[in-house]
Design a protein around this motif. Sequence first.
Motif, PDB file in Angstrom:
ATOM      1  N   LYS A  43       0.948  -1.055  -0.081  1.00  0.00           N
ATOM      2  CA  LYS A  43      -0.154   0.232   0.187  1.00  0.00           C
ATOM      3  C   LYS A  43       0.791   1.289  -0.392  1.00  0.00           C
ATOM      4  N   ILE A  87      -6.392  -6.158   2.307  1.00  0.00           N
ATOM      5  CA  ILE A  87      -6.180  -5.967   3.662  1.00  0.00           C
ATOM      6  C   ILE A  87      -6.907  -5.237   4.895  1.00  0.00           C
ATOM      7  N   ILE A 171      -6.081  -7.464  13.326  1.00  0.00           N
ATOM      8  CA  ILE A 171      -5.393  -6.294  13.449  1.00  0.00           C
ATOM      9  C   ILE A 171      -5.247  -6.493  14.782  1.00  0.00           C
ATOM     10  N   MET A 211       1.931  -8.450  11.899  1.00  0.00           N
ATOM     11  CA  MET A 211       2.178  -6.834  10.970  1.00  0.00           C
ATOM     12  C   MET A 211       4.062  -6.867  11.113  1.00  0.00           C
ATOM     13  N   THR A 212       4.269  -5.856  11.201  1.00  0.00           N
ATOM     14  CA  THR A 212       5.888  -5.940  10.999  1.00  0.00           C
ATOM     15  C   THR A 212       5.906  -6.181  12.849  1.00  0.00           C
ATOM     16  N   ARG A 227       1.462 -10.163   7.616  1.00  0.00           N
ATOM     17  CA  ARG A 227       1.275  -8.801   6.403  1.00  0.00           C
ATOM     18  C   ARG A 227       2.406  -8.075   6.664  1.00  0.00           C
ATOM     19  N   GLY A 229       4.827  -4.921   5.789  1.00  0.00           N
ATOM     20  CA  GLY A 229       4.957  -3.450   4.559  1.00  0.00           C
ATOM     21  C   GLY A 229       6.383  -3.339   5.284  1.00  0.00           C
ATOM     22  N   ARG A 230       6.718  -2.468   6.437  1.00  0.00           N
ATOM     23  CA  ARG A 230       7.458  -1.771   6.713  1.00  0.00           C
ATOM     24  C   ARG A 230       8.596  -2.570   7.243  1.00  0.00           C
ATOM     25  N   ARG A 236       7.041   4.428   5.266  1.00  0.00           N
ATOM     26  CA  ARG A 236       5.609   5.012   4.135  1.00  0.00           C
ATOM     27  C   ARG A 236       5.561   6.176   4.790  1.00  0.00           C
TER      28      ARG A 236
HETATM   29  C1  LIG Z   1      -0.318  -2.246   6.837  1.00  0.00           C
HETATM   30  C2  LIG Z   1      -0.705  -3.003   7.242  1.00  0.00           C
HETATM   31  C3  LIG Z   1       0.273  -4.229   7.184  1.00  0.00           C
HETATM   32  C4  LIG Z   1       1.531  -4.089   7.784  1.00  0.00           C
HETATM   33  O1  LIG Z   1       1.952  -2.411   8.130  1.00  0.00           O
HETATM   34  P1  LIG Z   1       3.918  -3.378   8.313  1.00  0.00           P
HETATM   35  O2  LIG Z   1       3.582  -2.169   9.862  1.00  0.00           O
HETATM   36  O3  LIG Z   1       3.777  -1.745   7.371  1.00  0.00           O
HETATM   37  O4  LIG Z   1       3.897  -4.751   8.171  1.00  0.00           O
HETATM   38  C5  LIG Z   1      -0.385  -5.600   7.557  1.00  0.00           C
HETATM   39  N1  LIG Z   1      -1.663  -4.905   7.758  1.00  0.00           N
HETATM   40  C6  LIG Z   1      -3.012  -4.020   7.732  1.00  0.00           C
HETATM   41  C7  LIG Z   1      -4.549  -4.252   7.628  1.00  0.00           C
HETATM   42  C8  LIG Z   1      -2.392  -2.864   7.169  1.00  0.00           C
HETATM   43  O5  LIG Z   1      -3.263  -2.070   7.151  1.00  0.00           O
END
Ligand SMILES: *Cc1c(COP(=O)(O)O)cnc(C)c1O
Length: 242
Positions: A43, A87, A171, A211-212, A227, A229-230, A236
């Motif tokens: 994203k 997501i 989440i 997540m991260t 999931r 990202g960072r 971001r």
């Molecule tokens: C942004 C997001 C992530 C990833 O988050 P990071 O902290 O960058 O790993 C995972 N799940 C959802 C639902 C998100 O919105």
Amino acid sequence: MVGTIGTIEVIAERVAAVQVRIAAAAARSGKDPASLTLIAVTKTLDAETVRAASLAGLREVGENKVQEAYAKRGELLDQPLLHWHLIGHLQRNKARRAASTFDTIHSVDSLELATALNEAASAQGRDLPVFAQVNISGESTKSGFIPRLFSQQAAALARLPALRWRGLMTIAPEGADTETLRAVFAATRRLRDAAAAVFPSTTWNALSMGMTNDFEIAIEEGATHVRVGRAIFGERTETVRA
Ligand SMILES: *Cc1c(COP(=O)(O)O)cnc(C)c1O
């Protein structure tokens, strides 16, 4: 496309480091790391960066906005192996576009949305893999089924013929301590186990969580899809949380 090769290498190195941490967490909980799916959360990143991720070997990408993903997917027709996961929160009026843009939807948070996605998938003649999002922590800023009510609603969800239910997504609260995170993930796992009787399909066993900041704890508590990202792409500039 100056810099693309460098970008691919950096992404590949970061993914390798994340995979090492995933494997260690899997080993601690007696799981085969090959049974875990890493979704790279792309994203806010541009299509060129997503292409670099694909060329670095990533196959699963996660996006939180329908329009943004639709545009990127259109620019990445040369990367047909990418599997696109939604997501982020989905509005019902975007169900049709979402069903044609994404391969899997993790954020089905109401029976109304599930019904709209079922109609869209039926009209498109496909089975749509989906996760039910649950709001375990009860934060008002988060969407998702209320755990206490989920078992009652599950029967109606299971009857929607074009949706292929994979499991639950959650989440965790931002900035929570390890103990709280573990409790949230464990509660999600127990809810998945409890709902298994309602979703007799063999595809119901997945847990999209972590997540991260918390993917290792999530794996220790049973996550099948993380999931991230960072840890792969860096901070971001514009942070959007679902
Ligand atoms: C942004 C997001 C992530 C990833 O988050 P990071 O902290 O960058 O790993 C995972 N799940 C959802 C639902 C998100 O919105």
